[in-house]
Design a protein around this motif. Structure first.
Motif: not given
Length: 838
Positions: A550, A552, A567-568, A575
């Motif tokens: 992830s 950030s 973003t995960v 995504t």
């Protein structure tokens, strides 16, 4: 026998005639020799007489005549003697014939009376002569003519044996004796011999003891044959076998036994009594033998130099015992592997959350796991009886745990048809309690069924909830203030909410075309400028790295707005991007940081002020106390009572002020995080005594009784002795301050497994419940019973020091009944950080 007797008589007469002829010939020869001798002598004397007057031929004639005459006389004498002998022989023969006939008659009478039958073959004759009569137990439908057809009245084995012996008797003259068995079960004795040129077979019925003896002999023969067959069978077995007599001695072993003990032969094993089992094994065999004399159990045995496991079977009887050993080493190994595999499978199945039940070919329960028992909530004792499936279904139906059926019997019978099915079958059971089960019946090739019960209640519920949740999430996403977008593994957008379009100023038509992340990058350049944040986001969406993490961060756009992004990575390779407009939050956060920095600086100034002031106050205060003590000393002159009173006030006030300043310094040290404890072995009883000693003046002044409850052998603990004494001093001082005149204060100590507990209890006014939560706060004090209110630092210092030791402080109080404070110190303290003690 009559025939043989006549034959012998004829032979004697013939030999006598031959003897007489020989005698005559010998006589003639004798006289011929005499004549020849006389003639020879005459010829010898002829030359002598040739010159004489005697006639030579006359002499020869006279001699020959004399010889012939002499021969005639001799022959006559011999003939007379022969005739006389012949007459005597004839008379003797006639007498012998009469005797023989009488003897034959007697023998025939005896044969008629004896229960036997004679068959006589003369030479190559096919049909024998018969004498005697049939035994009583032998009945032939065809009469005597059926006798030579042995197969019609003898059993097959006896008929074949008799015919073979007769052929050897008639062909080679070999005598025999054997026992025959008729088809009716009658035993006969058959004996064969030769008499002259005759072959004689005698059949005699065996009765009484002889019949029993023959039967026993036949049985003995059968038993010997059976034992021989059994020995041959045992000798062919790969495992050792043995036989012992009633004295425990080996009498027979097989080849495998010989190989196992590494002997040369069976005879060597029997003669030397070589044992396969060790003495310990033989003792175990005899001790663990069952009541019927049978021992059957595995036992380790050293065979042919290798240690192996044999399945021993040994049977004991009053006549001895016999044993058999079967090598099960490989079987034990395979069974061990199978057992471990089954145990592993059993443990695996027992750990499964899916209920599993296995029924055998007899419809009985063979295995079940914990999930199965939990599914039906059945008593385990009932399951351990291995009930039939039909019985189990009936019990479940009685407990209202099976699907409701209009025709339960028909449903039950149809369900049990899975035992005859070839393929696995699945059923859906809707139980009365609202659960739904998917039952899979998998038949075994050897018979039986394995059931898997899959509880799909949650699955169906989750599926329904998932569909509803999908709709809810769709609505939720559409109404979120956060901008959300989901990109697939190919980098194209699959999902977005209206906030995403609003944050980045994107049109609906652009989003409905499922744009690529690079297209978004080109569109958003106007707001981002030359920032590389979108490049980082694009790489996170389309990157091929094995470890997706992830990401950030925060970006500031050209228009001045601040956007937080995350973003995960999704499990399906996609995504998730989220964008939050935090412009207002950032502005407020910046203002709060500025305020916090100002407050921290003010707090540091406050602590520094307290420390400097405390140190600056303690120095002159120490001087005041010293000079006040000098004024009160008689060596420097006497003071008036009023001056002494004022001096005492100065000392007491200065001591109280110094105590307050010390407390403030201790708290400041704790707050600064530089407080260090000096841990050592502390004598608990002595420390309590020292703390009490410092308060005796106050106890006397207030007329308060202090009771100490100290058990013998309280021992030691590891702590900072000075801080522990300070804690006890503060607690006792606080108890005295809030006790009434003439009151009572108790201090007790109790040693537990891993800690020591100190309890200080007063019987004063107590503390109201609303103030209990504040008593450990700083600068919180109260007055009670006319006592002066303190500065409010004592309990705060107590709490800080106790917690630094890793202990705890508890307080309980009731108005009008007093206050109790419990301080617990560990025997092996884990010193807490100073920040934790604040």
């Amino acid at each position: 026998m009559p025939a043989s007797w006549h034959k012998h008589a004829r032979v004697n007469v013939l030999w006598r005639r031959r003897f007489r002829l020989v005698l005559n010939l010998m006589g003639v020869a004798v006289f011929a020799l005499l004549g020849a001798a006389g003639f020879s002598q005459a010829m010898d004397i002829l030359p002598a007489l040739s010159g004489s007057s005697v006639d030579a031929f006359k002499v020869v004639w006279v001699a020959a005549t004399a010889g012939i005459a002499l021969y005639a006389v001799a022959a006559s004498v011999v003939l007379v003697r022969i005739r006389r002998n012949d007459s005597l022989s004839i008379l003797q023969l006639r007498q012998d014939r009469a005797d023989a006939m009488a003897r034959i008659d007697r023998l025939e009478s005896l044969l008629e009376t004896e229960d036997s039958l004679l068959l006589v073959w003369d030479g190559e004759a096919k049909h024998p002569g018969v004498a005697g009569h049939l035994p009583e137990n032998l009945e032939l439908a065809g009469g005597l003519s059926q006798l030579v057809e042995f197969e019609t009245w003898l059993d097959v084995k006896s008929a074949e044996a008799l015919r073979a012996f007769l052929e050897h008797l008639r062909g080679h003259g070999e005598v025999f004796r054997l026992t025959l068995t008729t088809t009716e079960g009658v035993y006969l004795e058959a004996s064969g011999h030769t008499a002259g040129g005759l072959a004689v077979l005698r059949l005699r019925d065996l009765t009484g003891d002889r019949q029993l003896s023959a039967r026993l002999a036949e049985q003995n023969k059968e038993l010997r044959e059976q034992i021989s067959s059994l020995h041959s069978l045992l000798d062919a077995l790969p495992g050792p076998a043995w036989q012992r007599d009633n004295h425990g001695q080996l009498v027979w072993v097989n080849s495998a036994y010989v190989d196992a003990v590494e002997a040369e032969s069976t005879r060597t094993v029997v003669d030397e009594q070589i044992e396969l089992l060790e003495a310990k094994g033989r003792n175990k065999l005899n001790m663990m033998r069952q009541t019927d004399g049978v021992y059957h159990s595995p036992m380790p045995v050293v065979a042919a130099g290798e240690r192996r496991v044999f399945e021993l079977t040994d049977v004991n009887s009053e006549h001895g015992n016999a044993g058999l050993a079967q090598d099960i080493s490989e079987l034990e190994r395979v069974q061990g592997q199978l057992r471990r595999t089954l145990e592993s499978h059993t443990r695996t199945l027992d750990q499964l959350q899916t209920p599993v039940a296995v029924f055998g070919a007899d419809h009985r329960l063979q295995f079940y796991n914990a999930a199965y028992r939990s599914l039906w909530d059945i008593d385990q004792s009932f399951l351990e009886t291995k009930p039939e499936e039909g019985e189990l279904l009936d019990a479940l139906r009685a407990a209202r745990k099976l699907p409701e059926q209009a025709d339960y019997r028909g449903w039950r019978n149809k369900h049990l048809e899975c035992y005859h099915a070839l393929d696995a079958q699945a059923y859906w059971w809707h139980l009365p309690d609202g659960r739904t089960l998917r039952v899979i019946a998998s038949p075994h090739p050897q018979g039986g069924v394995t059931y898997f019960y899959e509880n799909v209640t949650e699955q169906l519920d989750l599926e329904s909830r998932f569909n509803a949740l999908t709709r809810v999430q769709r609505e939720t996403l559409d109404h979120l203030t956060e901008a959300v977008a989901v990109f697939g593994s190919n980098g194209r957008m699959r999902l977005s909410n209206p906030a995403f379009a609003e944050v980045w100023g994107l049109s609906q038509e652009f989003l409905e075309a499922d744009p690529h992340v690079n297209d978004l990058l080109d569109t958003c350049k106007e707001l981002m400028g030359e920032s590389d944040r979108w490049q980082e986001l694009a790489r996170g969406v389309t990157g091929l790295s094995d470890n997706r993490t992830s990401v950030s961060g925060r970006m500031e756009r050209i228009d001045g707005s601040v956007i937080d992004y995350v973003t995960v990575p999704l499990p399906d390779g996609g995504t998730l991007l989220t964008f939050v407009n935090v412009t207002d939050t950032v502005n407020v956060e910046r203002a709060l940081h500025a305020t916090n920095d100002a407050l921290q600086e003010a707090d540091q100034l406050k602590n520094a002020f307290i420390q400097h002031v405390s140190y600056e106050l303690r120095s002159p205060l120490t001087t005041i106390i010293g000079f006040a003590q000098l004024l009160g000393d008689a060596k420097f002159g006497d003071l008036s009572p009023k001056q002494e009173e004022y001096t005492d006030y100065i000392l007491s006030s200065s001591s109280a002020l110094l105590h307050i300043i010390n407390d403030i310094l201790d708290l400041a040290t704790v707050d600064a995080g530089i407080m260090e404890l000096e841990i050592s072995e502390v004598d608990v009883a002595q420390t309590v005594s020292e703390a009490v000693e410092g308060l005796k003046d106050r106890l006397v002044e207030s007329n308060i009784t202090l009771r100490t409850h100290m058990p013998e052998g309280i021992g030691h603990l590891k702590a900072d002795e000075r801080r522990l004494r300070q804690v006890l001093f503060n607690l006792l001082s606080n108890a005295i301050s809030y006790s009434n005149k003439g009151g009572l204060v108790d201090i007790s100590c109790q040693r537990e497994e891993n800690e020591i507990r100190f309890r200080i209890k007063d019987h004063g006014a107590g503390i109201p419940q609303e103030m209990l939560d504040q008593v450990f706060s700083r600068f919180v004090g109260r007055g009670a019973g006319g006592n002066r209110q303190g500065v409010g630092l004592g309990l705060s210092i107590v709490k800080s020091f106790v917690e630094l030791h890793g202990g705890k402080v508890d307080i309980s109080s009731a108005e009008g009944q007093g206050t109790t404070v419990d301080c617990t110190f560990p025997l092996e303290p884990h010193v807490h950080s100073l920040e934790a003690a604040e």
